[in-house]
Scaffold this motif. Structure first.
Motif, PDB file in Angstrom:
ATOM      1  N   ASP A  12       0.859  -1.192   0.000  1.00 59.08           N
ATOM      2  CA  ASP A  12       0.000   0.000   0.000  1.00 59.08           C
ATOM      3  C   ASP A  12       0.887   1.232   0.000  1.00 59.08           C
ATOM      4  O   ASP A  12       1.646   1.469   0.946  1.00 59.08           O
ATOM      5  N   LEU A  13       0.809   2.009  -1.077  1.00 61.24           N
ATOM      6  CA  LEU A  13       1.584   3.236  -1.204  1.00 61.24           C
ATOM      7  C   LEU A  13       0.656   4.440  -1.019  1.00 61.24           C
ATOM      8  O   LEU A  13      -0.332   4.575  -1.748  1.00 61.24           O
ATOM      9  N   GLN A  14       0.961   5.269  -0.048  1.00 58.30           N
ATOM     10  CA  GLN A  14       0.238   6.522   0.168  1.00 58.30           C
ATOM     11  C   GLN A  14       1.235   7.664   0.015  1.00 58.30           C
ATOM     12  O   GLN A  14       1.986   7.984   0.935  1.00 58.30           O
ATOM     13  N   LEU A  15       1.243   8.249  -1.170  1.00 58.96           N
ATOM     14  CA  LEU A  15       2.212   9.278  -1.506  1.00 58.96           C
ATOM     15  C   LEU A  15       1.545  10.646  -1.425  1.00 58.96           C
ATOM     16  O   LEU A  15       0.648  10.954  -2.201  1.00 58.96           O
ATOM     17  N   SER A  16       1.987  11.431  -0.474  1.00 57.23           N
ATOM     18  CA  SER A  16       1.405  12.754  -0.281  1.00 57.23           C
ATOM     19  C   SER A  16       1.890  13.710  -1.363  1.00 57.23           C
ATOM     20  O   SER A  16       3.089  13.719  -1.697  1.00 57.23           O
ATOM     21  N   PRO A  17       0.997  14.523  -1.917  1.00 61.93           N
ATOM     22  CA  PRO A  17       1.424  15.449  -2.976  1.00 61.93           C
ATOM     23  C   PRO A  17       2.380  16.525  -2.489  1.00 61.93           C
ATOM     24  O   PRO A  17       3.071  17.136  -3.307  1.00 61.93           O
ATOM     25  N   ASP A  18       2.440  16.774  -1.181  1.00 63.93           N
ATOM     26  CA  ASP A  18       3.347  17.816  -0.690  1.00 63.93           C
ATOM     27  C   ASP A  18       4.670  17.247  -0.184  1.00 63.93           C
ATOM     28  O   ASP A  18       5.442  17.948   0.475  1.00 63.93           O
ATOM     29  N   ALA A  19       4.955  15.958  -0.489  1.00 67.47           N
ATOM     30  CA  ALA A  19       6.208  15.349  -0.039  1.00 67.47           C
ATOM     31  C   ALA A  19       7.408  16.072  -0.632  1.00 67.47           C
ATOM     32  O   ALA A  19       8.415  16.306   0.035  1.00 67.47           O
ATOM     33  N   HIS A  24       3.085  -1.097   4.258  1.00 72.82           N
ATOM     34  CA  HIS A  24       2.560   0.259   4.072  1.00 72.82           C
ATOM     35  C   HIS A  24       3.735   1.213   3.899  1.00 72.82           C
ATOM     36  O   HIS A  24       4.643   1.265   4.738  1.00 72.82           O
ATOM     37  N   ILE A  25       3.722   1.961   2.801  1.00 75.03           N
ATOM     38  CA  ILE A  25       4.765   2.952   2.522  1.00 75.03           C
ATOM     39  C   ILE A  25       4.078   4.307   2.355  1.00 75.03           C
ATOM     40  O   ILE A  25       3.117   4.431   1.588  1.00 75.03           O
ATOM     41  N   GLU A  26       4.570   5.293   3.075  1.00 72.21           N
ATOM     42  CA  GLU A  26       3.907   6.601   3.113  1.00 72.21           C
ATOM     43  C   GLU A  26       4.944   7.705   3.005  1.00 72.21           C
ATOM     44  O   GLU A  26       6.074   7.584   3.499  1.00 72.21           O
ATOM     45  N   THR A  27       4.573   8.794   2.353  1.00 71.38           N
ATOM     46  CA  THR A  27       5.437   9.965   2.266  1.00 71.38           C
ATOM     47  C   THR A  27       4.670  11.190   2.760  1.00 71.38           C
ATOM     48  O   THR A  27       3.439  11.181   2.838  1.00 71.38           O
ATOM     49  N   GLY A  28       5.400  12.221   3.074  1.00 69.97           N
ATOM     50  CA  GLY A  28       4.788  13.465   3.533  1.00 69.97           C
ATOM     51  C   GLY A  28       5.859  14.487   3.816  1.00 69.97           C
ATOM     52  O   GLY A  28       7.049  14.302   3.502  1.00 69.97           O
ATOM     53  N   ARG A  29       5.457  15.571   4.398  1.00 70.05           N
ATOM     54  CA  ARG A  29       6.387  16.645   4.740  1.00 70.05           C
ATOM     55  C   ARG A  29       6.025  17.174   6.121  1.00 70.05           C
ATOM     56  O   ARG A  29       4.848  17.340   6.433  1.00 70.05           O
ATOM     57  N   VAL A  30       7.035  17.437   6.931  1.00 69.35           N
ATOM     58  CA  VAL A  30       6.832  17.954   8.279  1.00 69.35           C
ATOM     59  C   VAL A  30       7.744  19.154   8.492  1.00 69.35           C
ATOM     60  O   VAL A  30       8.759  19.322   7.800  1.00 69.35           O
ATOM     61  N   ILE A  31       7.347  19.991   9.436  1.00 69.75           N
ATOM     62  CA  ILE A  31       8.167  21.125   9.865  1.00 69.75           C
ATOM     63  C   ILE A  31       8.553  20.892  11.319  1.00 69.75           C
ATOM     64  O   ILE A  31       7.682  20.807  12.187  1.00 69.75           O
ATOM     65  N   ARG A  73       9.203  13.272   4.818  1.00 77.51           N
ATOM     66  CA  ARG A  73       8.935  12.131   5.698  1.00 77.51           C
ATOM     67  C   ARG A  73       8.686  10.889   4.849  1.00 77.51           C
ATOM     68  O   ARG A  73       7.906  10.910   3.901  1.00 77.51           O
ATOM     69  N   PHE A  74       9.375   9.811   5.213  1.00 81.43           N
ATOM     70  CA  PHE A  74       9.275   8.552   4.482  1.00 81.43           C
ATOM     71  C   PHE A  74       9.061   7.442   5.506  1.00 81.43           C
ATOM     72  O   PHE A  74       9.876   7.231   6.400  1.00 81.43           O
ATOM     73  N   LEU A  75       7.927   6.739   5.398  1.00 84.71           N
ATOM     74  CA  LEU A  75       7.528   5.746   6.395  1.00 84.71           C
ATOM     75  C   LEU A  75       7.370   4.379   5.748  1.00 84.71           C
ATOM     76  O   LEU A  75       6.761   4.253   4.682  1.00 84.71           O
TER      77      LEU A  75
END
Length: 623
Positions: free
Chosen positions: A479-486, A518-525, A543-545
């Motif tokens: 399951d890939l959940q790739l955030s558009p703001d990664a 489960h593989i997930e991407t995102g961005r954090v501050i 962020r890479f999970l």
């Protein structure tokens, strides 16, 4: 002060605006047009007092209301003029609130002037005192915005709200004590100016103490100077209100209003100077050369709770002093006891909330300290192992290169038909595996230089999706959940693929009977507090999970997870360098990798990598 001396002092303001004059705070004020306008109005009105054109009674009436209005208006102008050029949002809001308080002061003076014409009634008097109360509320609330503290927004909202709540109790409690109770219980007592004067003196003291604390404890020297200027303005208010209180009590008497009128000019004059000082350049000697080691100490919940407790005890202390100097009738005294008890109870409850917040802070700091100690131990282990593996891998690599060279030559000379060719080919494969092992050792020992480049997280994972599915097999759902703001991160493609391969293979081995990946991407501050715990710089991170539903990681294994040569598999299943190599690669690129496994239900690896701007030739910047 004699008019002649005041005139000589004021003339100093009207000096030539020579650009060669050093722009110190004092010379800046001397050349500021608002300060000069204040001096011009002052000189014009001094003439009214010097030349006896108006009788003393009229002067006293004008001095108590309309006489102050142009000066307070200039204080409003001093606060807002040039405010749009202030870049810092917190500072801009602070001066806006301070100027807003002066707007309320000006509106109240206008209302008082109208009331003087129409005649006073108790409701109008109460409304006047309430309007002045709003002036103090806005100024005291502005103080708690703390623009001198870096990154206050979002981090200490609860502490600031507690201060505002305590402020509201103080202001409203004293208003009920000095104004409402006498008006309700004994209106004759309220007909004098004594209750209002005592109320404003009390608020002046509270503000003066607060500005004094800030002037002493603020980190940047510029704000120490500005808080000191506002403290001087508050001291001027206190002196004027104290003079009114003494006059109301019959302690002092003035033959006319001239002295008190001139004395009251000190308050708006001090506010004008303080407001314009915020636009002045601070000399290098006053600039904050070294930041305070504990810039946020005045926002600590202990100090918040201490401030609230101190506020609670001011009520009985002031009540005791008031009973000594003022003869109150029993009905008023009983009512005042009720106000004191209610205010103390509310402030005490707020202090309890602050200390409960402190306990949560303490627990969080202990966890942060434990996490930092673990990271420090891990770093020491890697450093010790790195020294050994660096030397071993270097010597071993040289020997393996020589063996591989001789084996390759033997294979070329003998040919594949020779009886010994199969053995030589096995030796060739073994030397390649050993060379790969030595390269991994160099990565762990940090002997191989890394070249970070902007890497598109989502695009890289989409390109590797088929390889990931082939690696884990058909029994594991991906399951890939790739955030558009990664966006992009700073990491080499080869290094990222090595880390991804290690995590995917470990997840596959943890789910021999199948499961879900489960593989997930995102961005954090990362704010400074969290960045400190993560041993990272504050800022933006990709962020890479990677999470699996396998057997999980036992607690006794978690502490050794990223150690070189540590493995829970048999030696035929791995060298124990996979996660150590991933840890080394991520940290060398300025990131951090953490592992979590709760109740032995799966494992989760989170990687934070510094965010990067996309390269100029990026084909799909939206990925």
């Amino acid at each position: 002060m004699r008019p002649g001396v005041l005139s000589q002092t004021t003339l100093v303001i009207f000096v030539s605006t020579d650009p060669s004059v050093p722009r110190t705070p004092l010379t800046f004020l001397a050349h500021d047009w608002v300060v000069q306008a204040f001096a011009a109005v002052l000189l014009a009105q001094i003439g009214v007092y010097t030349v006896p054109l108006v009788d003393a009674a009229t002067l006293h009436w004008v001095g108590s209301t309309a006489y102050l209005m142009p000066y307070v208006l200039l204080a409003v102008v001093a606060a807002f003029e040039g405010l749009g050029a202030v870049r810092d949002r917190a500072e801009r809001r602070f001066w806006s609130w301070m100027g807003g308080g002066c707007v309320i002061w000006l509106a109240t003076l206008s209302g008082v002037a109208i009331i003087n014409v129409k005649g006073w009634t108790p409701p109008l008097d109460l409304a006047s005192d309430g309007a002045y109360m709003l002036f103090y509320v806005v100024l005291m609330a502005a103080v708690e915005l703390r623009p001198d503290v870096v990154d206050l927004e979002g981090r200490f909202v609860l502490e600031r709200n507690l201060r505002w709540a305590g402020l509201a109790v103080l202001v409203v409690g004293w208003f009920a004590y000095f104004v409402i109770v006498p008006l309700v219980v004994d209106p004759r007592f309220y007909e004098t100016t004594r209750p209002s004067s005592l109320y404003f003196v009390t608020l002046d003291v509270i503000m003066l103490v607060r500005f004094s604390m800030l002037a002493r404890g603020a980190g940047p020297a510029r704000w120490r100077l500005l808080y000191a200027g506002l403290g001087v303005a508050t001291a001027a208010l206190l002196a004027c209100d104290a003079l009114d209180a003494l006059a109301a009590g019959g302690v002092v008497r003035f033959p006319n209003g001239r002295l008190t009128d001139l004395f009251w000019l000190s308050a708006p004059a001090a506010f004008v100077a303080a407001f314009r000082l915020s636009r002045a350049p601070i000399p290098s000697g006053l600039a904050p050369s070294v930041a305070s080691p504990d810039l946020l100490r005045s926002l600590d919940p202990v100090r918040v709770g201490g401030l609230l407790v101190a506020g609670a005890f001011t009520f009985p202390a002031a009540h005791f002093v008031l009973q000594l100097i003022v003869n109150l009738n029993p009905a008023i005294d009983r009512a005042l006891h009720g106000v004191v008890l209610a205010a103390m109870s509310i402030l005490g409850a707020l202090a309890i909330v602050a200390y409960r917040r402190l306990e949560r802070h303490r627990t969080g700091h202990e966890r942060s300290r434990a996490a930092l100690e673990d990271r420090l131990r891990q770093a020491h282990k890697l450093e010790a192992v790195g020294r050994v593996t660096g030397a071993v891998s270097h010597e071993l690599g040289n020997a393996l290169n020589a063996v591989a060279l001789h084996v390759d030559r033997a294979v070329e000379e003998l040919g594949t038909e020779h009886p010994a060719a199969s053995e030589l080919l096995k030796a060739q494969d073994a030397s390649k595996r050993a060379a790969t092992f030595t390269r991994d050792l160099l990565v762990v020992s940090r002997k191989r230089p890394v070249v970070p480049r902007p890497l598109n997280l989502n695009a890289t994972l989409r390109a590797a999706e088929s390889t990931i599915r082939d690696t884990v097999g058909s029994r594991v759902a991906v399951d890939l959940q790739l955030s558009p703001d990664a966006g992009h991160v700073l990491m080499g493609l080869d290094a990222f693929q090595a880390v991804l391969t290690t995590l995917v293979m470990n997840a596959r081995d943890a789910m021999p009977e199948g499961g879900a990946l489960h593989i997930e991407t995102g961005r954090v501050i990362l704010e400074p507090d969290r960045a400190f715990v993560q041993a990272l710089r504050p800022g933006r991170y990709g962020r890479f999970l990677v999470a699996d539903t396998g057997a999980g990681i036992p607690s006794h294994v978690m502490g050794h997870l990223f150690e070189p040569f540590f493995t829970t598999k048999d030696r035929t299943g791995g060298s124990g360098l996979g996660l150590a190599m991933a840890y080394s690669l991520v940290t060398q690129h300025g990131g951090q990798i953490t592992a979590r496994s709760e109740d032995m239900r799966g494992a989760e690896f989170e990687i934070l990598l510094p965010a990067a701007d996309p390269p100029a030739a990026e084909a799909r910047p939206g990925d």
